[in-house]
Design a protein around this motif. Structure first.
Motif, PDB file in Angstrom:
ATOM      1  N   LEU A   1       0.810  -1.328   0.139  1.00 14.97           N
ATOM      2  CA  LEU A   1       0.167   0.068   0.128  1.00 14.97           C
ATOM      3  C   LEU A   1       0.790   1.346  -0.051  1.00 14.97           C
ATOM      4  CD1 LEU A   1      -2.899  -0.764   2.227  1.00 14.97           C
ATOM      5  CD2 LEU A   1      -2.923  -0.696  -0.099  1.00 14.97           C
ATOM      6  N   PRO A   2       1.941   1.214   0.769  1.00 19.70           N
ATOM      7  CA  PRO A   2       2.842   2.483   0.730  1.00 19.70           C
ATOM      8  C   PRO A   2       3.245   2.897  -0.596  1.00 19.70           C
ATOM      9  CG  PRO A   2       3.186   1.261   2.714  1.00 19.70           C
ATOM     10  CD  PRO A   2       2.177   0.440   1.815  1.00 19.70           C
ATOM     11  N   ALA A   3       3.687   1.700  -1.405  1.00 20.93           N
ATOM     12  CA  ALA A   3       4.398   1.675  -2.588  1.00 20.93           C
ATOM     13  C   ALA A   3       3.279   2.245  -3.654  1.00 20.93           C
ATOM     14  CB  ALA A   3       5.098   0.434  -3.099  1.00 20.93           C
ATOM     15  N   ILE A   4       2.010   1.732  -3.496  1.00 11.90           N
ATOM     16  CA  ILE A   4       1.090   2.128  -4.301  1.00 11.90           C
ATOM     17  C   ILE A   4       0.419   3.583  -3.980  1.00 11.90           C
ATOM     18  CG2 ILE A   4      -1.508   1.702  -4.855  1.00 11.90           C
ATOM     19  CD1 ILE A   4      -1.020  -1.129  -4.237  1.00 11.90           C
ATOM     20  N   GLY A   5       0.738   4.017  -2.964  1.00 14.12           N
ATOM     21  CA  GLY A   5       0.294   5.438  -2.407  1.00 14.12           C
ATOM     22  C   GLY A   5       1.109   6.487  -3.112  1.00 14.12           C
ATOM     23  N   THR A   6       2.459   5.744  -3.199  1.00  9.38           N
ATOM     24  CA  THR A   6       3.907   6.671  -3.355  1.00  9.38           C
ATOM     25  C   THR A   6       3.719   6.763  -5.088  1.00  9.38           C
ATOM     26  OG1 THR A   6       4.906   5.847  -1.528  1.00  9.38           O
ATOM     27  CG2 THR A   6       6.126   6.892  -3.690  1.00  9.38           C
ATOM     28  N   ILE A   7       3.565   5.782  -5.681  1.00  9.77           N
ATOM     29  CA  ILE A   7       3.619   6.022  -7.408  1.00  9.77           C
ATOM     30  C   ILE A   7       2.296   6.838  -7.786  1.00  9.77           C
ATOM     31  CG2 ILE A   7       2.202   3.807  -7.646  1.00  9.77           C
ATOM     32  CD1 ILE A   7       3.887   3.685 -10.382  1.00  9.77           C
ATOM     33  N   CYS A   8       1.006   6.668  -6.797  1.00  6.21           N
ATOM     34  CA  CYS A   8      -0.098   7.194  -7.596  1.00  6.21           C
ATOM     35  C   CYS A   8      -0.125   8.826  -7.258  1.00  6.21           C
ATOM     36  CB  CYS A   8      -1.172   7.088  -6.455  1.00  6.21           C
ATOM     37  SG  CYS A   8      -1.913   5.420  -7.261  1.00  6.21           S
ATOM     38  N   LEU A   9       0.751   9.367  -5.984  1.00 10.17           N
ATOM     39  CA  LEU A   9       1.128  10.777  -5.714  1.00 10.17           C
ATOM     40  C   LEU A   9       2.363  11.129  -6.712  1.00 10.17           C
ATOM     41  CD1 LEU A   9       0.671  13.048  -3.738  1.00 10.17           C
ATOM     42  CD2 LEU A   9       2.527  12.149  -2.654  1.00 10.17           C
ATOM     43  N   GLY A  10       3.117  10.525  -7.222  1.00 13.96           N
ATOM     44  CA  GLY A  10       4.010  10.848  -8.144  1.00 13.96           C
ATOM     45  C   GLY A  10       3.469  10.891  -9.408  1.00 13.96           C
ATOM     46  N   ILE A  11       2.467  10.225  -9.971  1.00 11.00           N
ATOM     47  CA  ILE A  11       1.852  10.234 -11.094  1.00 11.00           C
ATOM     48  C   ILE A  11       0.780  11.517 -11.021  1.00 11.00           C
ATOM     49  CG2 ILE A  11      -0.248   9.432 -12.645  1.00 11.00           C
ATOM     50  CD1 ILE A  11       2.397   7.979 -12.655  1.00 11.00           C
ATOM     51  N   LEU A  12       0.183  11.938 -10.044  1.00 10.08           N
ATOM     52  CA  LEU A  12      -0.479  13.163  -9.649  1.00 10.08           C
ATOM     53  C   LEU A  12       0.419  14.291 -10.135  1.00 10.08           C
ATOM     54  CD1 LEU A  12      -2.907  14.937  -9.085  1.00 10.08           C
ATOM     55  CD2 LEU A  12      -2.409  14.479  -6.658  1.00 10.08           C
ATOM     56  N   PHE A  13       1.569  14.359  -9.432  1.00  6.29           N
ATOM     57  CA  PHE A  13       2.639  15.454  -9.534  1.00  6.29           C
ATOM     58  C   PHE A  13       3.060  15.520 -10.995  1.00  6.29           C
ATOM     59  CE2 PHE A  13       3.832  15.322  -5.056  1.00  6.29           C
ATOM     60  CZ  PHE A  13       3.616  16.662  -4.934  1.00  6.29           C
ATOM     61  N   LEU A  14       3.142  14.490 -11.785  1.00  2.82           N
ATOM     62  CA  LEU A  14       3.600  14.556 -13.305  1.00  2.82           C
ATOM     63  C   LEU A  14       2.472  14.940 -14.166  1.00  2.82           C
ATOM     64  CD1 LEU A  14       5.741  11.477 -13.936  1.00  2.82           C
ATOM     65  CD2 LEU A  14       6.301  13.668 -13.558  1.00  2.82           C
ATOM     66  N   CYS A  15       1.024  14.555 -13.855  1.00  3.05           N
ATOM     67  CA  CYS A  15       0.068  15.085 -14.491  1.00  3.05           C
ATOM     68  C   CYS A  15      -0.376  16.868 -14.244  1.00  3.05           C
ATOM     69  CB  CYS A  15      -1.135  14.389 -14.248  1.00  3.05           C
ATOM     70  SG  CYS A  15      -1.392  12.805 -14.724  1.00  3.05           S
ATOM     71  N   THR A  16       0.257  16.877 -13.152  1.00  5.43           N
ATOM     72  CA  THR A  16       0.379  18.592 -12.657  1.00  5.43           C
ATOM     73  C   THR A  16       1.087  19.261 -13.687  1.00  5.43           C
ATOM     74  OG1 THR A  16      -0.554  17.926 -10.569  1.00  5.43           O
ATOM     75  CG2 THR A  16       0.267  20.354 -11.122  1.00  5.43           C
ATOM     76  N   ASN A  17       2.488  18.578 -13.708  1.00  2.00           N
ATOM     77  CA  ASN A  17       3.467  19.216 -14.423  1.00  2.00           C
ATOM     78  C   ASN A  17       3.038  19.244 -16.029  1.00  2.00           C
ATOM     79  OD1 ASN A  17       6.590  19.382 -15.188  1.00  2.00           O
ATOM     80  ND2 ASN A  17       5.965  17.960 -16.756  1.00  2.00           N
ATOM     81  N   ASP A  18       2.397  18.213 -16.569  1.00  2.00           N
ATOM     82  CA  ASP A  18       1.973  18.419 -18.052  1.00  2.00           C
ATOM     83  C   ASP A  18       0.686  19.612 -18.098  1.00  2.00           C
ATOM     84  OD1 ASP A  18       3.547  16.099 -18.562  1.00  2.00           O
ATOM     85  OD2 ASP A  18       1.812  14.635 -18.322  1.00  2.00           O
TER      86      ASP A  18
ATOM     87  N   LEU B   1       9.203  21.829  -9.983  1.00  2.00           N
ATOM     88  CA  LEU B   1       9.071  21.083  -8.702  1.00  2.00           C
ATOM     89  C   LEU B   1       8.219  19.972  -8.982  1.00  2.00           C
ATOM     90  CD1 LEU B   1       9.114  21.326  -5.575  1.00  2.00           C
ATOM     91  CD2 LEU B   1       7.124  22.550  -5.473  1.00  2.00           C
ATOM     92  N   CYS B   2       7.033  19.925  -9.641  1.00  2.00           N
ATOM     93  CA  CYS B   2       6.136  18.917 -10.114  1.00  2.00           C
ATOM     94  C   CYS B   2       6.951  17.818 -10.837  1.00  2.00           C
ATOM     95  CB  CYS B   2       4.816  19.230 -10.648  1.00  2.00           C
ATOM     96  SG  CYS B   2       3.638  20.196  -9.686  1.00  2.00           S
ATOM     97  N   GLY B   3       7.552  18.013 -11.941  1.00  2.00           N
ATOM     98  CA  GLY B   3       8.344  17.242 -12.344  1.00  2.00           C
ATOM     99  C   GLY B   3       9.345  16.534 -11.645  1.00  2.00           C
ATOM    100  N   THR B   4      10.062  17.101 -10.888  1.00  2.00           N
ATOM    101  CA  THR B   4      11.180  16.597  -9.850  1.00  2.00           C
ATOM    102  C   THR B   4      10.557  15.469  -9.031  1.00  2.00           C
ATOM    103  OG1 THR B   4      12.465  18.328 -10.208  1.00  2.00           O
ATOM    104  CG2 THR B   4      13.309  16.864  -8.531  1.00  2.00           C
ATOM    105  N   LEU B   5       9.649  16.155  -8.228  1.00  2.00           N
ATOM    106  CA  LEU B   5       8.913  15.044  -7.235  1.00  2.00           C
ATOM    107  C   LEU B   5       8.145  13.937  -7.785  1.00  2.00           C
ATOM    108  CD1 LEU B   5       7.215  17.899  -4.949  1.00  2.00           C
ATOM    109  CD2 LEU B   5       8.923  16.370  -4.433  1.00  2.00           C
ATOM    110  N   GLY B   6       7.375  14.140  -9.141  1.00  2.00           N
ATOM    111  CA  GLY B   6       6.725  13.062  -9.810  1.00  2.00           C
ATOM    112  C   GLY B   6       7.947  11.963 -10.110  1.00  2.00           C
ATOM    113  N   MET B   7       8.849  12.579 -10.607  1.00  2.76           N
ATOM    114  CA  MET B   7       9.905  11.404 -10.962  1.00  2.76           C
ATOM    115  C   MET B   7      10.576  10.665  -9.590  1.00  2.76           C
ATOM    116  SD  MET B   7       9.962  10.883 -14.091  1.00  2.76           S
ATOM    117  CE  MET B   7      11.416   9.693 -14.302  1.00  2.76           C
ATOM    118  N   THR B   8      10.834  11.431  -8.532  1.00  2.00           N
ATOM    119  CA  THR B   8      11.550  11.121  -7.339  1.00  2.00           C
ATOM    120  C   THR B   8      10.507   9.913  -6.973  1.00  2.00           C
ATOM    121  OG1 THR B   8      12.655  13.112  -7.085  1.00  2.00           O
ATOM    122  CG2 THR B   8      12.546  11.660  -5.313  1.00  2.00           C
TER     123      THR B   8
END
Length: 315
Positions: free
Chosen positions: A36-53, A245-252
């Protein structure tokens, strides 16, 4: 009349079976809980990348895509370098694969320019759905470039996935747009970027990769920047900062998610990007992609997930 000892043996076996079943259930629940923590982490990362887009789509109304690449990496490089050095020390800044990292930097610039240009011409959800074809290209290109073996099942999944691409693009139809080739080109370039990372292997830290993949695009975009430069407006500076910020956080966060759990667990959640792209596109620009976009995206997503699980089973 049942023998007393036989009855006791049956009770013992039943009890052991119940305990085994409970232990298996508890193990499955523990595995699910640890994921669950990994799933939550990638979902948050995807949200940041979509915000970047979404921010990039807004800024391309005023600036050339190449300038967005430059500004994003100019702001992101100090953040990535400080984070990398803080976690791994100064040695993370050095590499033995300078030429390969330079090539990967050129691929990043080309992919970003293609995608940002596509955002100016296509709905955000449609462009995002077409980029989902990247795993299909990774599988197909791994044969000639890396000499990997791809079985008939994965080839079949690739063909089905490319059918999904055709459903979205609809070549020869009235709704066909040549702009659809831009996010498709992004998917091909992204596939080449991922395959080039396999050439580097695990000898270098993921933080070294992140530093290099930020530095080289900054350098290459700076060389061409004088031809497209527009002085940023004060009201857009926050947008450029959000882009970095969103691109960096998303990829991280996405990188961290793949370190926390197996790829087969977290990778399917990469497709939540289509949900966020639809929301951002509708709220900010009133975009409502056609039904065929979602039909094609569904075909691509199912093909990508199948390829992922076949790859895991093969290994």
């Amino acid at each position: 009349m049942l023998d007393h000892r036989g009855l006791q043996d049956r009770r013992t076996r039943a009890t052991a079976g119940a305990r085994s079943a409970l232990a298996g259930t508890a193990g499955a629940e523990a595995a699910a809980g640890s994921a669950l923590p990994a799933i939550g982490t990638i979902c948050l990362g995807i949200l940041f990348l979509c915000t970047n887009d979404a921010v990039a789509k807004w800024l391309t109304e005023y600036y050339a895509p190449l300038q967005l690449v430059f500004m994003r990496n100019l702001i992101a490089l100090p953040l990535v370098a400080l984070l990398a050095v803080g976690l791994r020390g100064k040695g993370v800044l050095y590499t033995r694969h300078t030429r390969l990292h330079a090539l990967r930097g050129a691929l990043v610039v080309a992919a970003a320019v293609a995608f940002f240009t596509g955002l100016t011409l296509l709905p955000l959800a449609e462009a995002t759905a077409l980029v989902f074809a990247a795993p299909l290209f990774i599988t197909a290109l791994s044969v000639p470039l890396l000499g990997e073996h791809v079985g008939w099942r994965r080839w079949a999944a690739c063909l089905v996935g490319f059918t999904g691409v055709l459903v979205i693009v609809q070549p020869g139809g009235e709704t066909f747009q040549t702009a659809s080739l831009l996010p498709l080109g992004t998917a091909v370039l992204y596939a080449l970027l991922m395959l080039s990372a396999r050439r580097i292997g695990s000898a270098e830290s993921v933080w070294t990769l992140m530093v290099q993949v930020t530095f080289w695009p900054l350098l290459f975009s700076a060389l061409v920047l004088p031809f497209v430069w527009e002085t940023p407006r004060p009201e857009h500076l926050l947008g450029f900062a959000a882009l970095a910020l969103c691109g960096t956080l998303g990829m991280t966060l996405i990188t961290q998610a793949f370190r926390m759990a197996p790829a087969a667990v977290v990778a399917p959640f990469d497709y939540t990007a289509l949900l966020w792209a639809t929301v951002f596109g509708f709220v900010l620009w009133g975009e409502v992609p056609g039904a065929w976009t979602y039909v094609g995206a569904g075909i691509i997503i199912m093909s990508g997930i199948y390829i992922l699980f076949r790859e895991r089973r093969r290994r």
